[in-house]
Design an enzyme around this catalytic site. Sequence first.
Site, short mmCIF file in Angstrom:
data_model
loop_
_atom_site.label_atom_id
_atom_site.label_comp_id
_atom_site.label_asym_id
_atom_site.label_seq_id
_atom_site.Cartn_x
_atom_site.Cartn_y
_atom_site.Cartn_z
N SER A 178 0.86 -1.19 0.00
CA SER A 178 0.00 0.00 0.00
C SER A 178 0.89 1.23 0.00
O SER A 178 2.07 1.17 0.37
CB SER A 178 -0.89 0.00 1.25
OG SER A 178 -1.55 1.25 1.41
N TYR A 190 -2.33 -1.48 10.36
CA TYR A 190 -2.32 -1.47 8.90
C TYR A 190 -1.00 -0.96 8.32
O TYR A 190 -0.35 -1.65 7.52
CB TYR A 190 -3.48 -0.64 8.37
CG TYR A 190 -3.63 -0.74 6.86
CD1 TYR A 190 -4.21 -1.86 6.28
CD2 TYR A 190 -3.18 0.28 6.03
CE1 TYR A 190 -4.34 -1.97 4.91
CE2 TYR A 190 -3.30 0.19 4.65
CZ TYR A 190 -3.88 -0.94 4.10
OH TYR A 190 -4.00 -1.04 2.74
#
Length: 332
Positions: A178, A190
């Site tokens: 990401s 995350y």
Amino acid sequence: MDKQFVYDLLGENSWSYITATFVVLWVVVWLYRDSLKIDHVADKYVFVTGCDTGFGNLLCKKLDHKGFRVLAGCLTEKGADGLKRVAGPHLETVLLDVTNQESIQKALEWTKKEVGDKGLWAIVNNAGCSLPMGPSEWMKVEDFYGVLNVNMNGVIAMTMTFLPLIKKARGRVVNVASVLGRVAANGGGYCISKFAVEAFSDCLRRDIHHFGIKVCIIEPGFFKTAVTSLEPLERELHRLWNQLNPEVQASYGDKYLDQYIKVQRLIMNAICDSDLTKVTSCMEHALMAAYPRTRYSAGWDAKLLWIPLSYMPSCVVDIGLKLVLPRPSKSV
């Protein structure tokens, strides 16, 4: 021969032309090399994780349409049945929980039977989750573990378990990271997990390139998927807030939670892209290119915001986030 003499002999304009020609030739060669594709895709098996929805689901449909033998790992029966109904005869599904080694091992044995002596051309580690996400102080230790188990441990476990099959085919490992694996913009597991995917992929690529295996990293920006859905994000933020003790809540102030949620809504609505093919096209190139790239940045925000920001000094990133995020009522 003296360099200054050569420079004076050719003249400043000549050196400019030589430099410009070299740059143009380099770009042409790179574009040509980047356009070369592999052959015989109908003989190649690709295993994709996280295929119930989102990127994984769409990628499986596109690979199936292109003629690949697609092995889709789905978390739920509903997801597997839904994908199977719209796919062609060369797509098969298997139930898979990337946080469970027994489930991974069963998927491996199933895959061995499917691919036979051909080996596995590629694994696409797409399965992931984002929640809980929020201010780091609001998290309990187990809040980190839930995300890390899927996004980090799941990627490592799947890759290492399936690596012998990939090595046999001299294939590919495609890991979905990401842009938040470049810029740590949110607390929780995350960003940590995506930074870990970047590091794991770099280490793996350098360790196994001698065997003809390519390791590629996909770095999507913000897209409209289950990972960026506002409703579960807001629900998790309320849960995190409610589990704080009164002293910590008081340090942030009564309005902080609402202000934080408003910022998240603004960000998601402003930059989330609904065109998931921008990501799956990167995945397809990583699987089909004769010379795949090491990293693929998908989305306008990745290219114009997050990737450039990742090269900035930390103080610049810190200032930018301070300007966006709300300020606690009792901060120093």
